[in-house]
Write a protein that holds these residues in place. Structure first.
Motif, PDB file in Angstrom:
ATOM      1  N   ASP A 141       0.854  -1.192   0.000  1.00 31.93           N
ATOM      2  CA  ASP A 141       0.000   0.000   0.000  1.00 31.93           C
ATOM      3  C   ASP A 141       0.887   1.238   0.000  1.00 31.93           C
ATOM      4  N   THR A 142       0.868   2.007  -1.087  1.00 34.15           N
ATOM      5  CA  THR A 142       1.747   3.165  -1.212  1.00 34.15           C
ATOM      6  C   THR A 142       1.054   4.481  -0.904  1.00 34.15           C
ATOM      7  N   GLY A 143      -0.251   4.465  -0.745  1.00 34.37           N
ATOM      8  CA  GLY A 143      -0.971   5.725  -0.548  1.00 34.37           C
ATOM      9  C   GLY A 143      -2.125   5.629   0.429  1.00 34.37           C
ATOM     10  N   ASN A 144      -2.001   4.732   1.419  1.00 36.59           N
ATOM     11  CA  ASN A 144      -3.051   4.543   2.429  1.00 36.59           C
ATOM     12  C   ASN A 144      -4.400   4.199   1.799  1.00 36.59           C
ATOM     13  N   SER A 145      -4.346   3.329   0.780  1.00 34.94           N
ATOM     14  CA  SER A 145      -5.567   2.959   0.065  1.00 34.94           C
ATOM     15  C   SER A 145      -6.175   1.644   0.546  1.00 34.94           C
ATOM     16  N   PHE A 146      -5.400   0.850   1.271  1.00 36.87           N
ATOM     17  CA  PHE A 146      -5.922  -0.450   1.706  1.00 36.87           C
ATOM     18  C   PHE A 146      -7.043  -0.253   2.712  1.00 36.87           C
ATOM     19  N   LEU A 179      -1.493  -9.987   3.905  1.00 35.84           N
ATOM     20  CA  LEU A 179      -0.435  -9.239   4.582  1.00 35.84           C
ATOM     21  C   LEU A 179      -0.315  -7.881   3.907  1.00 35.84           C
ATOM     22  N   CYS A 180      -0.483  -6.817   4.664  1.00 37.77           N
ATOM     23  CA  CYS A 180      -0.433  -5.472   4.104  1.00 37.77           C
ATOM     24  C   CYS A 180       0.795  -4.741   4.630  1.00 37.77           C
ATOM     25  N   HIS A 181       1.618  -4.225   3.713  1.00 35.93           N
ATOM     26  CA  HIS A 181       2.784  -3.426   4.072  1.00 35.93           C
ATOM     27  C   HIS A 181       2.611  -2.026   3.493  1.00 35.93           C
ATOM     28  N   SER A 182       2.833  -1.006   4.310  1.00 29.35           N
ATOM     29  CA  SER A 182       2.850   0.363   3.808  1.00 29.35           C
ATOM     30  C   SER A 182       4.249   0.687   3.319  1.00 29.35           C
ATOM     31  N   VAL A 183       4.371   1.063   2.067  1.00 30.19           N
ATOM     32  CA  VAL A 183       5.670   1.451   1.497  1.00 30.19           C
ATOM     33  C   VAL A 183       5.485   2.795   0.798  1.00 30.19           C
ATOM     34  N   PHE A 184       6.359   3.744   1.132  1.00 27.39           N
ATOM     35  CA  PHE A 184       6.167   5.096   0.632  1.00 27.39           C
ATOM     36  C   PHE A 184       7.305   5.588  -0.250  1.00 27.39           C
ATOM     37  N   ASP A 185       8.292   4.745  -0.539  1.00 25.87           N
ATOM     38  CA  ASP A 185       9.287   5.078  -1.553  1.00 25.87           C
ATOM     39  C   ASP A 185       9.788   3.784  -2.176  1.00 25.87           C
TER      40      ASP A 185
END
Length: 317
Positions: A141-146, A179-185
């Protein structure tokens, strides 16, 4: 491909002295080697007191890069692999599954392209909820969409005739399989994908509930910033990311589903973001749009290895 510091445990030659030498030339990761003049780097190594050890380190990094390339396969081997491993995963969305002959294909990278609010994330969430009933799913999830609430909503629609106890059991199973991972770069994504690759090596030899779907929502949010800052390095990072995603899909029998946004073109119409270098990466490209003011969505094939471009379908979410 990893930061150099992550390789020292397995390759002691890539120690702090070697990394400091590389850092002095702007090299901090394996990706940086791909865009650096290696003849010039070797020439600088020759001038050092520890030239032999530095050249040995350069050779080691190049061998790591070589190991990451897939071996050549003949047509018969590819056909047998496709029959044995490369099936489809239903998305649970009737229109899309009918259009694609059953769903997204294992072993391939499928891209959803569309403007904002066109239903791309909803397709990903619906697909994740459908696949997670039998397999593990990794959602980047790159933009808090999950949205776990949307997952629960999709499950409720699918199992509306089940008892309250069964619904609860299904919800718990599906949620535990996502499994949800937040990744921002993009560098955070590389770290997660390398961890995933290590995990999948162990998974492939065992049973149990195996991972079969990787979602990146969205790939363009990670890549666009590096393309804007340094075009040469940015393109190298973009191609490395695409290569790694396709490698994971093929070698570990994953379906990879990524979201890409649209940008304006010179003629006024919209086109997929990330440019011409990226468009050769996905095996399949699907364009998603929404009828204004309704819940009706459209999907059409922009690119597919075995289907004609232009085929289209409608679906509801």
């Amino acid at each position: 491909m990893a930061p150099l510091i992550n390789l020292e445990t397995e390759y002691p030659i890539i120690d702090s002295s070697f990394r400091n030498f590389c850092a002095s030339h702007g090299i901090f990761s394996v990706e940086d080697f791909l865009i650096h003049d290696l003849y010039m780097l070797a020439a600088f190594a020759e001038q050092s007191m520890s030239s032999e050890r530095l050249k040995e380190g350069i050779t080691q990094v190049l061998s790591i890069i070589d190991e990451m390339h897939q071996p050549w396969l003949n047509g018969m081997e590819l056909l047998e692999d496709a029959k044995r491993n490369k099936h489809v995963l239903p998305t649970g969305i009737q229109g899309i599954d009918l259009l694609l002959g059953g769903g997204v294909r294992i072993g391939q990278l499928t891209e959803l392209v569309g403007p904002s609010s066109s239903g791309k994330t909803q397709v990903c969430l619906q697909t994740a909820s459908n696949v997670a009933s039998n397999h593990m799913v990794l959602y980047l999830d790159t933009g808090n969409s999950f949205s776990p609430e949307r997952i629960a909503y999709f499950l409720g629609k699918t199992n509306d005739l089940a008892s309250a106890q069964d619904k609860k059991s299904i919800l718990q199973k599906v949620m535990s399989n996502i499994l949800c991972h937040s990744v921002f770069d993009i560098f955070a994504m590389f770290d997660v994908l390398h961890q995933l690759e290590s995990h999948l090596r162990y998974q492939d030899g065992g049973g149990g509930c195996q991972m079969r779907l990787l979602i990146v929502d969205s790939i363009s949010l990670l890549i666009s910033p590096v393309l804007g800052s340094n075009s040469t390095q940015g393109r190298a990072l973009m191609l490395s990311a695409g290569y790694l995603l396709k490698k994971l899909a093929h070698q570990h029998n994953l379906a990879v589903l990524v979201i890409n946004h649209t940008v304006g073109s010179e003629v006024g119409s919209s086109k997929p973001a990330l440019g011409d270098c990226w468009k050769s990466i996905p095996h399949s490209r699907l364009f998603v749009s929404c009828d204004h003011g309704s819940n009706d969505y459209n999907v059409s094939i922009l690119k597919h290895p075995s289907m004609a471009s232009g085929k289209a379908a409608r679906f509801l979410i």
